[in-house]
Design a protein around this motif. Sequence first.
Motif, PDB file in Angstrom:
ATOM      1  N   ARG A  21       0.713  -1.290  -0.048  1.00  0.00           N
ATOM      2  CA  ARG A  21      -0.240  -0.201   0.010  1.00  0.00           C
ATOM      3  C   ARG A  21       0.770   1.255   0.004  1.00  0.00           C
ATOM      4  O   ARG A  21       0.562   2.286  -0.894  1.00  0.00           O
ATOM      5  CB  ARG A  21      -0.787  -0.156   1.042  1.00  0.00           C
ATOM      6  CG  ARG A  21      -1.779   0.971   1.250  1.00  0.00           C
ATOM      7  CD  ARG A  21      -2.585   0.963   2.592  1.00  0.00           C
ATOM      8  NE  ARG A  21      -3.403   2.203   2.717  1.00  0.00           N
ATOM      9  CZ  ARG A  21      -3.973   2.732   3.988  1.00  0.00           C
ATOM     10  NH1 ARG A  21      -3.918   1.802   4.967  1.00  0.00           N
ATOM     11  NH2 ARG A  21      -4.952   3.690   3.809  1.00  0.00           N
ATOM     12  N   LEU A  22       1.795   1.038   0.770  1.00  0.00           N
ATOM     13  CA  LEU A  22       2.725   2.366   0.857  1.00  0.00           C
ATOM     14  C   LEU A  22       3.690   2.587  -0.351  1.00  0.00           C
ATOM     15  O   LEU A  22       3.895   3.650  -0.739  1.00  0.00           O
ATOM     16  CB  LEU A  22       3.785   2.328   2.119  1.00  0.00           C
ATOM     17  CG  LEU A  22       4.541   3.439   2.254  1.00  0.00           C
ATOM     18  CD1 LEU A  22       3.671   4.661   2.843  1.00  0.00           C
ATOM     19  CD2 LEU A  22       5.391   3.194   3.691  1.00  0.00           C
ATOM     20  N   ILE A  42      -5.442   0.454  -4.031  1.00  0.00           N
ATOM     21  CA  ILE A  42      -5.244  -0.943  -3.721  1.00  0.00           C
ATOM     22  C   ILE A  42      -6.333  -1.620  -2.773  1.00  0.00           C
ATOM     23  O   ILE A  42      -6.780  -0.761  -2.004  1.00  0.00           O
ATOM     24  CB  ILE A  42      -3.789  -1.243  -2.971  1.00  0.00           C
ATOM     25  CG1 ILE A  42      -3.559  -2.695  -3.261  1.00  0.00           C
ATOM     26  CG2 ILE A  42      -3.592  -0.622  -1.881  1.00  0.00           C
ATOM     27  CD1 ILE A  42      -1.928  -3.011  -3.381  1.00  0.00           C
ATOM     28  N   SER A  43      -6.702  -2.739  -3.381  1.00  0.00           N
ATOM     29  CA  SER A  43      -7.753  -3.280  -2.206  1.00  0.00           C
ATOM     30  C   SER A  43      -7.173  -4.750  -1.531  1.00  0.00           C
ATOM     31  O   SER A  43      -6.048  -5.047  -2.158  1.00  0.00           O
ATOM     32  CB  SER A  43      -8.884  -3.844  -2.901  1.00  0.00           C
ATOM     33  OG  SER A  43      -8.546  -4.719  -3.920  1.00  0.00           O
ATOM     34  N   PHE A  44      -7.775  -4.888  -0.457  1.00  0.00           N
ATOM     35  CA  PHE A  44      -7.097  -5.864   0.377  1.00  0.00           C
ATOM     36  C   PHE A  44      -8.086  -7.025   0.439  1.00  0.00           C
ATOM     37  O   PHE A  44      -9.424  -6.760   0.473  1.00  0.00           O
ATOM     38  CB  PHE A  44      -6.849  -5.446   1.878  1.00  0.00           C
ATOM     39  CG  PHE A  44      -5.738  -4.525   1.938  1.00  0.00           C
ATOM     40  CD1 PHE A  44      -4.469  -4.667   1.782  1.00  0.00           C
ATOM     41  CD2 PHE A  44      -6.258  -3.231   2.153  1.00  0.00           C
ATOM     42  CE1 PHE A  44      -3.539  -3.781   1.844  1.00  0.00           C
ATOM     43  CE2 PHE A  44      -5.092  -2.238   1.900  1.00  0.00           C
ATOM     44  CZ  PHE A  44      -3.753  -2.434   1.865  1.00  0.00           C
ATOM     45  N   ALA A  59      -2.743  -7.941  -0.241  1.00  0.00           N
ATOM     46  CA  ALA A  59      -3.099  -6.821  -1.163  1.00  0.00           C
ATOM     47  C   ALA A  59      -3.523  -7.468  -2.439  1.00  0.00           C
ATOM     48  O   ALA A  59      -2.496  -8.242  -2.964  1.00  0.00           O
ATOM     49  CB  ALA A  59      -1.708  -5.790  -1.305  1.00  0.00           C
ATOM     50  N   THR A  60      -4.745  -7.386  -3.109  1.00  0.00           N
ATOM     51  CA  THR A  60      -4.958  -8.186  -4.175  1.00  0.00           C
ATOM     52  C   THR A  60      -4.854  -7.211  -5.530  1.00  0.00           C
ATOM     53  O   THR A  60      -3.903  -7.542  -6.289  1.00  0.00           O
ATOM     54  CB  THR A  60      -6.464  -8.409  -4.057  1.00  0.00           C
ATOM     55  OG1 THR A  60      -7.437  -7.435  -3.766  1.00  0.00           O
ATOM     56  CG2 THR A  60      -6.673  -9.349  -3.133  1.00  0.00           C
TER      57      THR A  60
END
Length: 130
Positions: A21-22, A42-44, A59-60
């Motif tokens: 994500r970062l 981003i999605s998780f 993270a997908t």
Amino acid sequence: MSDLLQGLSAALSGMNAQATRLRIVSENIANADTPGFHRKAISFESLVGNTDDSRAVAATRVTLDQRPLEQVYDPAHPLADEEGYHDGSNVDMMIEIADAREAQRSYEANLRMFDQSRRMLSSLFELLRR
């Protein structure tokens, strides 16, 4: 002992997800002034696998923000149209800074959880040696 190992695994997956994500947030900040750049998000996803550990996360996929691009007035820009406007980016620095802070704090929380689980596991091994 299985719960301690699951705790280590969950914390590690959280750290990996927040690091990803970062990285996405960093790319958004780096391209904030790039004409035509769409912000990435981003999605998780919760991972449920053979270990039945539903605490793990990954993270997908990365998606592009579909908000309209900012119209920038700069008649000297090579991409400017006949009225002097060109497409900027849709990156909002306040959102990116907030996302970066949230990712950093989540990473640190997972790191503390990982360290605590590691210390507990170490103490357990020390007790078993006696």
